[in-house]
Design a protein around this motif. Structure first.
Motif, mmCIF file in Angstrom:
data_model
loop_
_atom_site.group_PDB
_atom_site.id
_atom_site.type_symbol
_atom_site.label_atom_id
_atom_site.label_comp_id
_atom_site.label_asym_id
_atom_site.label_seq_id
_atom_site.Cartn_x
_atom_site.Cartn_y
_atom_site.Cartn_z
ATOM 1 N N ALA A 95 -2.680 -43.198 -12.527
ATOM 2 C CA ALA A 95 -2.774 -41.885 -12.625
ATOM 3 C C ALA A 95 -1.793 -40.271 -12.190
ATOM 4 C CB ALA A 95 -4.406 -41.128 -13.126
ATOM 5 N N VAL A 96 -1.121 -40.714 -12.344
ATOM 6 C CA VAL A 96 0.310 -39.713 -11.987
ATOM 7 C C VAL A 96 1.005 -38.800 -13.125
ATOM 8 C CG1 VAL A 96 1.353 -40.973 -10.594
ATOM 9 C CG2 VAL A 96 2.959 -40.857 -12.817
ATOM 10 N N LYS A 97 1.618 -37.227 -12.758
ATOM 11 C CA LYS A 97 1.410 -36.848 -14.202
ATOM 12 C C LYS A 97 2.402 -37.027 -14.583
ATOM 13 C CE LYS A 97 -1.381 -32.816 -12.849
ATOM 14 N NZ LYS A 97 -1.694 -31.894 -14.151
ATOM 15 N N LEU A 98 2.521 -37.191 -16.175
ATOM 16 C CA LEU A 98 3.236 -37.506 -17.172
ATOM 17 C C LEU A 98 5.122 -37.443 -16.791
ATOM 18 C CD1 LEU A 98 1.833 -36.447 -19.851
ATOM 19 C CD2 LEU A 98 1.988 -39.357 -19.332
ATOM 20 N N TRP A 99 5.543 -36.728 -16.118
ATOM 21 C CA TRP A 99 6.884 -36.205 -16.042
ATOM 22 C C TRP A 99 6.832 -37.398 -14.458
ATOM 23 C CZ3 TRP A 99 3.742 -32.172 -15.021
ATOM 24 C CH2 TRP A 99 3.432 -31.807 -14.036
ATOM 25 N N ASP A 100 6.699 -37.762 -13.624
ATOM 26 C CA ASP A 100 6.720 -38.707 -12.784
ATOM 27 C C ASP A 100 6.547 -40.327 -12.865
ATOM 28 O OD1 ASP A 100 6.914 -36.548 -10.315
ATOM 29 O OD2 ASP A 100 5.335 -36.794 -9.872
ATOM 30 N N THR A 101 6.095 -40.672 -14.508
ATOM 31 C CA THR A 101 5.627 -42.142 -14.530
ATOM 32 C C THR A 101 7.140 -42.737 -14.526
ATOM 33 O OG1 THR A 101 4.981 -41.067 -16.620
ATOM 34 C CG2 THR A 101 5.478 -43.490 -16.932
#
Length: 306
Positions: A75-81
């Protein structure tokens, strides 16, 4: 079960805490002040469904210290995927399932090449949470639900075992055999909620009470649904009406996590929400003027200022 939460933000931290409170071996991946606070004081969850305080929460910033687990709640932020998926490699054993609980509609496709398609499971979360202070997660919605399932819709014994364990921990969870449609439905709603509350600098209640903002909110959903259909996703117009009724009954103070980030000067997931709608629309020729307006209004804030 051995469960890793990557990372221990509002969504992952909430569900991970529920599983830990039920006796499962849960490891929280965190960093910075949040990590330090959990190490010192444990993890606190202030929730409409009951508070929790995990005084001895297992927390680290290094997945290699945890090793292979049964389930990864991702459940990380999308830019860190992609970066976080690579960091999660030590958590993946032969039978590990990683459940994506992110916003957007392409997390599985972005993670599968890094960790292997058989390990990555689509998921969506319906809840309103925020890290209100280091080591403290505030859950403000009367609901906290999770859906997950394989993109290929095949039965999965490991996933079914996790669902049974989660239900026993009083987590509202459902295994879906149509997770691609489910995540697009969530996307339709979230694009509208995040775009409207952030652009209007307003919670949902006032938006629904005004005829013009209510209509614009509905248009954001209708445009995103049309883009999804152009991608071949079998979305029904009835879903928009259902979400409008849901929005009418929702707490008046409800707002998207992107609005929380905007208020705090944090980076926004705009490019993976309204930005993705605009990008896909340009490829398929679907007109999306409302989403274009939201993207334009928020674009200058998308990298934050903190």
């Amino acid at each position: 079960m051995r469960i890793a939460v990557m990372a221990a933000g509002g969504v992952g931290g909430y569900f991970g805490a529920r599983m830990a409170a039920a006796g499962h071996e849960v490891y929280f991946i965190a960093r910075g002040a949040h990590l330090d606070a959990i190490r010192k004081n444990g993890l606190k969850v202030e929730s409409t469904l009951g508070n929790l305080h995990l005084k001895d929460a297992k927390v680290t910033d290094d997945p290699a210290e945890v090793g292979p687990v049964d389930i990864v709640l991702f459940a990380v932020k999308l830019w860190d995927t992609e970066k976080a998926a690579a960091q999660a490699k030590p958590l993946i054993g032969p039978e590990t399932r990683l459940i994506t609980l992110q916003n957007g509609v392409d997390s599985v496709e972005r993670i599968a090449p890094i960790l292997g398609a058989d390990h990555v499971v689509g998921g969506i979360a319906y809840l309103a949470t925020v890290i209100s202070a280091p080591g403290v997660i505030s859950h403000t919605s009367p609901f906290a639900a999770m859906q997950c399932g394989r993109i290929d819709a095949k039965p999965d014994a490991r996933l079914a075992a996790f669902a049974d364990a989660a239900k026993a921990a009083s987590v509202d969870i459902k295994i879906s055999d149509r997770i691609n449609r489910d995540r697009w439905e969530k996307f339709v709603f979230l694009v509208a909620l995040s775009g409207m509350t952030s652009a209007a600098r307003s919670t949902l209640g006032p938006v629904m009470a005004d005829d013009e903002t209510r209509a614009f909110y509905r248009t954001l959903m209708a445009e995103t649904l049309a883009v999804g259909r152009a991608q071949g996703v079998p979305l029904s117009e009835d879903y928009i009406e259902e979400r409008m009724k849901f929005s009418e009954a929702a707490p008046k103070g409800l707002k998207a996590s992107m609005y929380h980030d905007l208020e705090r000067g944090n980076r926004l997931e705009l490019d993976w929400l309204a930005g993705t709608v605009v990008a896909l629309a340009r490829k398929t020729g679907v007109p999306v003027p409302a989403n274009e307006a939201v993207y334009t209004l928020l674009k200058l804030h998308r990298m934050g200022h903190s």
